[in-house]
Design a protein around this motif. Structure first.
Motif, PDB file in Angstrom:
ATOM      1  N   GLU A 108       0.817  -1.250   0.063  1.00 40.46           N
ATOM      2  CA  GLU A 108      -0.048  -0.203   0.021  1.00 40.46           C
ATOM      3  C   GLU A 108       0.982   1.152  -0.079  1.00 40.46           C
ATOM      4  O   GLU A 108       1.751   1.470   0.811  1.00 40.46           O
ATOM      5  CB  GLU A 108      -0.940  -0.045   1.155  1.00 40.46           C
ATOM      6  N   ILE A 120      -2.792   5.551  -1.666  1.00 44.28           N
ATOM      7  CA  ILE A 120      -2.579   6.000  -2.943  1.00 44.28           C
ATOM      8  C   ILE A 120      -2.908   4.995  -3.817  1.00 44.28           C
ATOM      9  O   ILE A 120      -3.498   5.157  -4.795  1.00 44.28           O
ATOM     10  CB  ILE A 120      -1.219   6.753  -3.382  1.00 44.28           C
ATOM     11  N   TYR A 121      -2.169   3.830  -3.739  1.00 51.21           N
ATOM     12  CA  TYR A 121      -2.517   2.783  -4.542  1.00 51.21           C
ATOM     13  C   TYR A 121      -2.135   1.408  -3.734  1.00 51.21           C
ATOM     14  O   TYR A 121      -1.241   1.571  -3.052  1.00 51.21           O
ATOM     15  CB  TYR A 121      -1.598   2.780  -5.796  1.00 51.21           C
ATOM     16  N   ARG A 122      -3.051   0.231  -3.992  1.00 58.31           N
ATOM     17  CA  ARG A 122      -2.635  -0.738  -3.425  1.00 58.31           C
ATOM     18  C   ARG A 122      -2.624  -2.071  -4.436  1.00 58.31           C
ATOM     19  O   ARG A 122      -3.434  -2.228  -5.337  1.00 58.31           O
ATOM     20  CB  ARG A 122      -3.922  -1.248  -2.491  1.00 58.31           C
ATOM     21  N   THR A 123      -1.456  -2.711  -4.211  1.00 57.28           N
ATOM     22  CA  THR A 123      -1.315  -3.766  -5.260  1.00 57.28           C
ATOM     23  C   THR A 123      -0.590  -5.037  -4.416  1.00 57.28           C
ATOM     24  O   THR A 123      -0.053  -4.858  -3.152  1.00 57.28           O
ATOM     25  CB  THR A 123      -0.608  -3.512  -6.460  1.00 57.28           C
ATOM     26  N   HIS A 139      -0.473   5.539 -11.099  1.00 59.10           N
ATOM     27  CA  HIS A 139      -1.261   5.142  -9.967  1.00 59.10           C
ATOM     28  C   HIS A 139      -0.231   5.446  -8.826  1.00 59.10           C
ATOM     29  O   HIS A 139      -1.064   5.670  -7.555  1.00 59.10           O
ATOM     30  CB  HIS A 139      -1.375   3.823 -10.026  1.00 59.10           C
ATOM     31  N   ILE A 140       0.871   5.654  -8.835  1.00 56.67           N
ATOM     32  CA  ILE A 140       1.530   5.699  -7.559  1.00 56.67           C
ATOM     33  C   ILE A 140       2.417   7.360  -7.463  1.00 56.67           C
ATOM     34  O   ILE A 140       2.049   8.037  -6.360  1.00 56.67           O
ATOM     35  CB  ILE A 140       2.743   4.675  -7.433  1.00 56.67           C
TER      36      ILE A 140
END
Length: 195
Positions: A108, A120-123, A139-140
């Motif tokens: 995250e 901000i972004y999750r992966t 995205h980041i």
């Protein structure tokens, strides 16, 4: 002297005279000035502080680790965007993995230390490795750096939360495993301009 010799001498004298007159018409004034010019290229110099973002042992499913780091522009040119290249190596302690350990490590990217709940972004690390540089920037880094990018002599703080996802199933295959994560941050300059 006979007439032929006199005519020949007269012709030679005329040619010599014309040559001297013609040569004299090419004289001119001149002035010379030399300029010394320099072209010096700027530098892009992105650094990450600290250089090791996370180093942790004895993770169990459900554990989380929060780490912060700074991106610093030490160069002489503004940085327009930053991308991230992800690579990792999984060390399977018992040679029994049927899945990629990195699919179970969630990342995250958070806004800042004060607002740790704003993601901000999750992966996952596995998905992050497959993302294109433009997608990563979009995205980041773009949400954090925005239009300004990273100007000369500036820094931006980033916070990352790593989660060993507890999927509610048997994850025994990952006992004793380790994962070496390599993140390469790549900076690109702003477009060139009229100087």
């Amino acid at each position: 002297m006979d007439i032929k010799k006199k005519l020949g001498m007269a012709a030679m004298s005329a040619v010599l005279g014309i040559t001297l007159i013609a040569g004299g018409t090419f004289a001119y004034f001149s002035s010379t000035e030399v300029t010394n010019n320099t072209f010096a290229a700027g530098t892009l110099d992105l650094s990450v502080n600290p250089s090791t973002i996370v180093e942790v042992e004895n993770l169990a499913p459900g554990d989380s680790i929060i780490r912060s780091f700074e991106l610093v522009n030490n160069g002489s040119l503004d940085i327009e965007k930053v991308t991230l290249e992800t690579d990792y190596t999984v060390h399977d302690a018992h040679n029994n993995n049927t899945e990629d350990f990195a699919k179970h490590i969630e990342v995250e990217f958070l806004y800042n230390v004060d607002k740790l709940d704003e993601v901000i972004y999750r992966t996952t690390l596995a998905e992050l490795k497959e993302m294109t540089p433009d997608a990563i920037n979009q995205h980041i880094f773009y949400p954090a750096l925005g239009e300004k990018g990273l100007p000369v002599n500036s820094l931006d703080d980033f916070v990352v939360k790593f989660n060993f996802v507890d999927n509610g199933e048997d994850q025994n295959e990952f006992q004793g495993d380790s994962l070496d994560l390599k993140w390469t941050f790549v900076a690109t300059q702003n477009p060139g301009s009229q100087k």
